[in-house]
Motif scaffolding. Structure first.
Motif, short mmCIF file in Angstrom:
data_model
loop_
_atom_site.label_atom_id
_atom_site.label_comp_id
_atom_site.label_asym_id
_atom_site.label_seq_id
_atom_site.Cartn_x
_atom_site.Cartn_y
_atom_site.Cartn_z
N VAL A 175 -8.09 29.41 -15.38
CA VAL A 175 -7.28 29.37 -16.37
C VAL A 175 -8.20 29.92 -17.47
N GLY A 176 -6.69 30.64 -18.26
CA GLY A 176 -7.32 30.95 -19.37
C GLY A 176 -6.03 30.70 -20.61
N ALA A 177 -6.43 29.59 -21.00
CA ALA A 177 -5.20 29.13 -21.73
C ALA A 177 -5.21 27.55 -22.87
N GLY A 178 -4.35 27.22 -23.60
CA GLY A 178 -4.38 26.63 -24.55
C GLY A 178 -5.15 27.52 -26.40
N PHE A 179 -4.84 28.15 -26.09
CA PHE A 179 -5.72 29.02 -28.05
C PHE A 179 -5.08 28.82 -28.67
N ASN A 180 -4.47 28.26 -29.03
CA ASN A 180 -4.28 27.57 -30.25
C ASN A 180 -4.12 28.39 -31.52
N SER A 181 -2.86 29.02 -31.28
CA SER A 181 -2.70 30.40 -32.32
C SER A 181 -3.54 31.06 -32.35
N MET A 182 -4.74 31.44 -31.58
CA MET A 182 -5.58 32.83 -31.73
C MET A 182 -5.33 33.32 -30.39
N GLY A 183 -4.37 33.30 -29.76
CA GLY A 183 -4.44 34.31 -28.25
C GLY A 183 -5.03 35.44 -27.82
N VAL A 205 -15.72 26.19 -24.46
CA VAL A 205 -14.43 26.77 -23.81
C VAL A 205 -13.74 26.20 -22.76
N ASP A 206 -15.16 25.84 -21.85
CA ASP A 206 -15.19 25.78 -20.49
C ASP A 206 -14.47 24.75 -20.15
N ILE A 207 -13.66 24.80 -19.22
CA ILE A 207 -12.02 23.84 -19.04
C ILE A 207 -13.32 22.66 -18.61
N ASN A 210 -9.70 21.79 -29.97
CA ASN A 210 -9.19 23.37 -30.56
C ASN A 210 -9.95 24.41 -30.68
N ASN A 211 -10.59 24.28 -29.12
CA ASN A 211 -11.14 25.05 -28.20
C ASN A 211 -9.95 25.85 -27.47
N PHE A 212 -9.73 27.19 -26.96
CA PHE A 212 -8.88 27.16 -25.40
C PHE A 212 -9.34 26.87 -24.29
N LEU A 213 -9.34 27.55 -22.87
CA LEU A 213 -9.92 26.76 -21.58
C LEU A 213 -10.18 27.64 -21.28
N LEU A 214 -11.19 28.00 -20.37
CA LEU A 214 -11.82 28.85 -19.39
C LEU A 214 -12.09 28.59 -18.45
N GLY A 215 -12.10 29.26 -17.42
CA GLY A 215 -12.73 28.71 -16.33
C GLY A 215 -12.15 28.61 -14.90
N GLU A 216 -13.53 27.86 -13.92
CA GLU A 216 -12.19 28.11 -12.75
C GLU A 216 -11.48 26.16 -12.51
N ALA A 217 -10.62 25.99 -12.77
CA ALA A 217 -9.49 24.60 -12.19
C ALA A 217 -10.84 23.80 -11.84
N THR A 247 11.29 41.05 -27.79
CA THR A 247 12.31 40.10 -27.88
C THR A 247 11.31 38.61 -28.48
N PHE A 248 11.68 38.20 -29.24
CA PHE A 248 10.91 36.92 -30.23
C PHE A 248 11.12 36.23 -29.57
N LEU A 249 10.10 35.34 -29.46
CA LEU A 249 10.11 33.62 -28.73
C LEU A 249 9.47 32.71 -29.61
N ASN A 250 10.08 31.22 -29.62
CA ASN A 250 10.00 30.82 -31.15
C ASN A 250 9.62 29.58 -29.43
N GLY A 251 8.28 29.22 -28.89
CA GLY A 251 8.29 28.16 -27.77
C GLY A 251 6.77 26.93 -28.68
N PRO A 252 6.95 26.17 -27.62
CA PRO A 252 5.51 25.20 -28.14
C PRO A 252 4.66 26.11 -28.10
N GLU A 253 3.79 25.05 -28.74
CA GLU A 253 1.98 25.94 -28.84
C GLU A 253 1.06 25.32 -28.41
N SER A 254 0.38 25.36 -27.85
CA SER A 254 -0.97 24.99 -27.06
C SER A 254 -1.89 24.74 -27.31
#
Length: 170
Positions: free
Chosen positions: A35-43, A70-72, A20-27, A8-15
């Motif tokens: 939350v573990g999100a916003g990996f900005n092409s470095m997931g 990276v703390d939310i 430019n740092n990802f998000l980690l931690g309790e909402a 499967t190849f998925l082409n979708g929106p980037e986060s």
């Protein structure tokens, strides 16, 4: 890998995030939701360490190492402003593979928050930086050339100006 096939190849929106740092931690709004999100092409590159850090956080109830970059919780309510986000995300996306200069100031979505002293400081040639959306004077330019920050891994062009400010304060 030689015989692996793409199923499967998925082409979708980037986060991309505003810094430019990802998000980690309790909402902050919902206890027990992590939350573990916003990996900005470095997931893929960050997944192992981020997953391990988030798992430890969930088990321990708090981060087990310094994860502030990276703390939310590093974002505030003003960061949800659609106009601010639109401008800032375009800039951070463009900087994704750019040189990560020390002390880099982002240019977009500014000025956003200004104190009552902003105009007075600007009249005195303040060169502003932004922290949590607030414009604050980094230093006061003595020449027009000093108004533009020239980024470097060595001594930057504002160094002598800031040193003179320190000496004056002492």
């Amino acid at each position: 890998l030689e015989t692996a096939q793409i199923k499967t190849f998925l082409n979708g929106p980037e986060s991309f995030t505003p810094d430019n740092n990802f998000l980690l931690g309790e909402a902050p709004e919902v206890a027990g939701i992590y939350v573990g999100a916003g990996f900005n092409s470095m997931g893929i590159a960050s997944a192992g360490g981020a997953g391990s850090a988030l798992a430890e956080w969930i088990v321990a109830g708090e981060a087990t190492s310094d994860l502030w970059p990276v703390d939310i919780r590093r974002f505030a309510n003003f960061n949800n402003n659609p106009a601010w986000l639109k401008d800032r995300i375009k800039e951070t996306l463009g900087l994704h593979y750019a040189m990560p200069w020390p002390n880099r100031e982002l240019d977009t979505a500014r000025p956003f928050r200004r104190s009552p002293l902003y105009e007075r400081l600007a009249a005195k040639q303040a060169v502003f930086g932004s922290r949590m959306g607030w414009e604050r004077a980094n230093y006061f330019a003595r020449t027009e050339d000093e108004r533009t920050i020239r980024y470097s891994f060595g001594q930057q062009n504002w160094f002598e100006t800031v040193a003179a400010e320190h000496r004056a304060c002492r």
